[in-house]
Scaffold this motif. Structure first.
Motif, PDB file in Angstrom:
ATOM      1  N   GLU A   1       2.826   4.076  11.063  1.00 64.08           N
ATOM      2  CA  GLU A   1       3.407   4.859  12.159  1.00 64.08           C
ATOM      3  C   GLU A   1       4.281   5.997  11.634  1.00 64.08           C
ATOM      4  N   ASP A   2       5.017   5.754  10.568  1.00 62.91           N
ATOM      5  CA  ASP A   2       5.840   6.813   9.981  1.00 62.91           C
ATOM      6  C   ASP A   2       4.968   7.939   9.430  1.00 62.91           C
ATOM      7  N   VAL A   3       3.855   7.561   8.777  1.00 66.34           N
ATOM      8  CA  VAL A   3       2.960   8.574   8.214  1.00 66.34           C
ATOM      9  C   VAL A   3       2.301   9.390   9.328  1.00 66.34           C
ATOM     10  N   LEU A   4       1.913   8.740  10.424  1.00 66.18           N
ATOM     11  CA  LEU A   4       1.333   9.474  11.551  1.00 66.18           C
ATOM     12  C   LEU A   4       2.357  10.432  12.159  1.00 66.18           C
ATOM     13  N   THR A   5       3.596   9.990  12.248  1.00 70.31           N
ATOM     14  CA  THR A   5       4.652  10.864  12.768  1.00 70.31           C
ATOM     15  C   THR A   5       4.833  12.086  11.873  1.00 70.31           C
ATOM     16  N   LEU A   6       4.789  11.867  10.556  1.00 68.76           N
ATOM     17  CA  LEU A   6       4.931  12.976   9.619  1.00 68.76           C
ATOM     18  C   LEU A   6       3.747  13.934   9.727  1.00 68.76           C
ATOM     19  N   ALA A   7       2.533  13.405   9.835  1.00 66.45           N
ATOM     20  CA  ALA A   7       1.355  14.269   9.973  1.00 66.45           C
ATOM     21  C   ALA A   7       1.458  15.122  11.228  1.00 66.45           C
ATOM     22  N   ASP A   8       1.952  14.526  12.312  1.00 69.40           N
ATOM     23  CA  ASP A   8       2.111  15.272  13.557  1.00 69.40           C
ATOM     24  C   ASP A   8       3.162  16.362  13.406  1.00 69.40           C
ATOM     25  N   ARG A   9       4.280  16.033  12.767  1.00 69.21           N
ATOM     26  CA  ARG A   9       5.355  17.015  12.578  1.00 69.21           C
ATOM     27  C   ARG A   9       4.873  18.191  11.736  1.00 69.21           C
ATOM     28  N   LEU A  10       4.031  17.903  10.728  1.00 68.15           N
ATOM     29  CA  LEU A  10       3.562  18.955   9.821  1.00 68.15           C
ATOM     30  C   LEU A  10       2.241  19.574  10.260  1.00 68.15           C
TER      31      LEU A  10
ATOM     32  N   LEU B   1      -2.761  13.523   1.338  1.00 68.08           N
ATOM     33  CA  LEU B   1      -3.712  12.625   0.686  1.00 68.08           C
ATOM     34  C   LEU B   1      -3.056  11.255   0.692  1.00 68.08           C
ATOM     35  N   VAL B   2      -3.617  10.341   1.488  1.00 68.96           N
ATOM     36  CA  VAL B   2      -2.964   9.070   1.785  1.00 68.96           C
ATOM     37  C   VAL B   2      -3.726   7.927   1.133  1.00 68.96           C
ATOM     38  N   GLY B   3      -2.987   7.071   0.433  1.00 67.05           N
ATOM     39  CA  GLY B   3      -3.590   5.938  -0.254  1.00 67.05           C
ATOM     40  C   GLY B   3      -3.108   4.607   0.273  1.00 67.05           C
ATOM     41  N   ARG B   4      -3.537   3.558  -0.413  1.00 59.34           N
ATOM     42  CA  ARG B   4      -3.238   2.200   0.016  1.00 59.34           C
ATOM     43  C   ARG B   4      -1.736   1.933   0.086  1.00 59.34           C
ATOM     44  N   GLY B   5      -0.986   2.572  -0.806  1.00 65.60           N
ATOM     45  CA  GLY B   5       0.449   2.336  -0.835  1.00 65.60           C
ATOM     46  C   GLY B   5       1.173   2.758   0.420  1.00 65.60           C
ATOM     47  N   ALA B   6       0.490   3.508   1.303  1.00 64.63           N
ATOM     48  CA  ALA B   6       1.111   3.959   2.552  1.00 64.63           C
ATOM     49  C   ALA B   6       0.745   3.087   3.744  1.00 64.63           C
TER      50      ALA B   6
ATOM     51  N   LYS C   1      -9.321   3.055  -0.173  1.00 68.22           N
ATOM     52  CA  LYS C   1      -8.489   1.898   0.153  1.00 68.22           C
ATOM     53  C   LYS C   1      -7.529   2.163   1.308  1.00 68.22           C
ATOM     54  N   ALA C   2      -7.442   3.411   1.741  1.00 72.53           N
ATOM     55  CA  ALA C   2      -6.614   3.728   2.908  1.00 72.53           C
ATOM     56  C   ALA C   2      -7.425   3.754   4.199  1.00 72.53           C
TER      57      ALA C   2
ATOM     58  N   ASP D   1       9.590   3.636  -2.120  1.00 77.61           N
ATOM     59  CA  ASP D   1       8.696   3.040  -1.138  1.00 77.61           C
ATOM     60  C   ASP D   1       8.236   4.115  -0.154  1.00 77.61           C
ATOM     61  N   THR D   2       6.946   4.089   0.203  1.00 73.63           N
ATOM     62  CA  THR D   2       6.401   5.152   1.045  1.00 73.63           C
ATOM     63  C   THR D   2       7.088   5.205   2.401  1.00 73.63           C
ATOM     64  N   GLY D   3       7.258   4.057   3.042  1.00 71.99           N
ATOM     65  CA  GLY D   3       7.874   4.056   4.358  1.00 71.99           C
ATOM     66  C   GLY D   3       9.286   4.596   4.341  1.00 71.99           C
ATOM     67  N   VAL D   4      10.086   4.120   3.411  1.00 74.20           N
ATOM     68  CA  VAL D   4      11.472   4.589   3.293  1.00 74.20           C
ATOM     69  C   VAL D   4      11.495   6.085   3.019  1.00 74.20           C
TER      70      VAL D   4
END
Length: 587
Positions: free
Chosen positions: A216-225, A206-211, A234-235, A311-314
């Motif tokens: 690109e990091d979130v897409l990589t994580l979605a692919d890995r999982l 569940l991804v929000g504005r803070g991400a 807002k996302a 921080d979401t990216g970190v």
């Protein structure tokens, strides 16, 4: 050379990179607005209502990530700022409000228009103070700005009417050095989260504005999982479109069945940069991991098993380093059946929505049957309007939307592809925000397309600020969903089994009103003329108001419709029919 209080404030705003200040002139603000008048790179945007000024400043801050500035003069002028400032506060965006005040000797005497600003703004502001001596500058201004930027909120600086022209004894300029910190969670917590994710068969994000800054990091994580990605409203900006093969749209009342099932079918939910507030839409019995920069946000909407404050990216990058690598003797991928099921269902839902949005829908057999029940006057379907705007708008358009049904249609039919941006009153839920937010957005870049999805109820609340668009020749395109109703309230009443009451709006011809104000107005009543009218509005230089008569009985089916909602709607319709038969005035 000695400088006045007003000059110190205005010079500091210019140094900060502020380019517009929004407000209504008057008494205590006169020294400040005169200083703006003589400052080359700072523009005064005179609004017709201070609420519009605050919304415009908030919009600029949200779009640019920098400070927005508005002003309201003594008493009522400052009071009028409140709603727009609450929207900024709820949106966690930095805004500085300069508020006028009665002369210092009159404070506390119940003077004409006197209001206790420090008390008035106590709930909305992260910082508030009244200047009582020129010697308090520039330090007090620096403190106000640092609070607004550092805490991402509203700062209110009150300037009494007799202080603006007084001189300071120092020539020291204001200094605003401030670096945004990047925080990261404890490594032990990240390890526990990675172990849970590794052991989960079905993960949903569940991804929000803070991400948004970590796309690109979130897409990589979605692919890995192999995880479907449910988006908050807002996302949409940043995560929507064909370049994201994991997104399945939104949940909640404006959402879709694919997103709801992706959440329900998961064994683990990973919340990234979201404070999605609607508890009823979180599934029960799931393992929940939440990432947020604010510790106070962890677990306040849904029980959380592991909270990662950072921080979401970190945090996502840390998670990726701790997740187990796929075995070398496999194809390197997890079981993707959970993702594939959600994506297939989302595609089916999207195709069904596209059929509803076809302007020729009501001419086909199913459409004719449907329209005989819910659109007997053959008004334009709001789905069709939103879809045409989506198709014809630029790929870097800024969209704003009024709270209510206008947001529903935007959320379902406008894709935030390319460099498109989206703002609205999505935390406060105020009416009348779309037009003034579009005003602020257009001031940032007069060459960029800005489109406001206006409800007829919202637009009419702050109708006077159409003149601000005209005066400053701001080429905002106002798309009015004119269903002659407070549409969301109507739907709420009917879902609760209540007959519609108090929601009917006796609207003018908004296109004619705009034309009378000097703004080209286009009125559309025929579905066959819809696309031509939208093209005309977009191709016309300057501001344009497109008044589209849409179906007042259009229903937005929520992601998880309940039997109670369906039964309530049916009972409401029966009551409305009985009432209308007994009272011709309600027809």
């Amino acid at each position: 050379m000695a400088r006045t209080v007003a000059r110190v404030i205005v010079d500091a705003l210019s140094e900060l990179g502020v380019r517009q200040v929004f407000g209504v002139v008057g008494d205590a603000l006169n020294p400040l607005t005169d200083a703006i008048r003589t400052t080359e790179d700072l523009e005064w945007v005179g609004c017709r209502h201070e609420e519009a000024a605050a919304f415009a400043a908030s919009a600029q801050s949200q779009l640019s990530g920098t400070l927005g500035v508005c002003m309201g003069t003594v008493g009522p002028g400052s009071v009028h700022l409140l709603n727009g400032l609450y929207d900024a506060a709820k949106s966690h965006t930095p805004v500085l409000a300069i508020a006028g005040q009665v002369p210092l000797p009159e404070l506390g005497t119940d003077y004409f228009q006197e209001v206790d600003n420090d008390a008035l703004f106590s709930d909305v502001a992260v910082f508030r103070a009244t200047i009582t001596s020129p010697d308090q500058l520039p330090q007090m201004l620096e403190t106000a700005v640092r609070h607004a930027l550092g805490r991402k909120g509203v700062a209110v600086l009150t300037v009494p009417g007799d202080l603006g022209e007084r001189e300071l004894d120092t020539d020291r300029p204001a200094r605003f050095s401030l670096n945004a910190p990047l925080s990261r969670p404890e490594e032990s917590a990240v390890r526990r989260a990675a172990e849970v994710l590794d052991g989960s068969e079905r993960v949903t994000l569940l991804v929000g504005r803070g991400a948004r800054g970590a796309r690109e990091d979130v897409l990589t994580l979605a692919d890995r999982l192999a995880a479907p990605m449910v988006l908050t409203l807002k996302a949409k900006e940043g995560f929507e479109g064909d370049t994201n093969p994991f997104q399945v749209g939104q949940t909640g009342l404006i959402g879709n069945p694919a997103a709801a099932s992706a959440l329900n079918d998961a064994d683990t939910l990973l919340l990234l940069g979201t404070d999605f507030p609607y508890r009823d839409w979180y599934p029960e019995g799931k393992t929940v991991i939440q990432v947020d920069t604010e510790a106070a946000h962890i677990g306040r909407r849904v029980p959380v098993d592991i909270g990662l404050v950072g921080d979401t990216g970190v945090t996502v990058r840390d998670l990726l380093t701790h997740l187990a690598a796929p075995p070398a003797d496999t194809d390197g991928a997890r079981d993707r059946s959970h993702l594939d099921k959600a994506r297939e269902r989302f595609q089916q839902w999207s195709e069904s929505q596209a059929r509803l949005a076809d302007p020729a829908h009501d001419k086909r057999l199913i459409g004719r049957i449907r329209s005989s029940l819910d659109n007997r006057t053959h008004d334009i379907r709001p789905e069709a309007l939103a879809a045409v705007v989506d198709r014809l708008a630029d790929d870097d358009t800024v969209f704003t939307s009024d709270t209510g049904m206008a947001t529903v249609w935007l959320s379902r039919f406008v894709e935030m592809r390319g460099q498109r941006q989206l703002i609205g009153s999505y935390n406060l839920g105020s009416m009348a925000n779309a037009m003034p937010q579009a005003l602020g957005a257009q001031c940032l870049d007069r060459e960029r397309q800005v489109v406001a999805f206006c409800g007829d109820g919202g637009l009419s609340m702050l109708l006077g600020d159409l003149m601000t668009l005209k005066t400053h020749n701001l080429p905002v395109k106002l798309v009015v969903f004119d269903n002659r109703r407070l549409g969301m309230v109507k739907l709420e009443q009917e879902q609760a089994g209540l007959p519609e009451f108090g929601t009917v709006l006796d609207n003018p011809d908004f296109a004619a009103v705009a034309t009378a104000m000097g703004i080209p107005g286009i009125r559309v009543t025929d579905p066959a003329e819809l696309e031509k009218a939208v093209r005309q509005a977009f191709d016309t230089p300057g501001p344009v108001l497109l008044d589209v008569l849409t179906n007042p009985d259009e229903i937005a089916v929520p992601a998880k419709p309940t039997v109670e909602q369906g039964w309530g709607y049916a009972m409401a319709k029966v009551k409305e029919i009985v009432r209308s038969q007994g009272d011709d005035s309600t027809l």
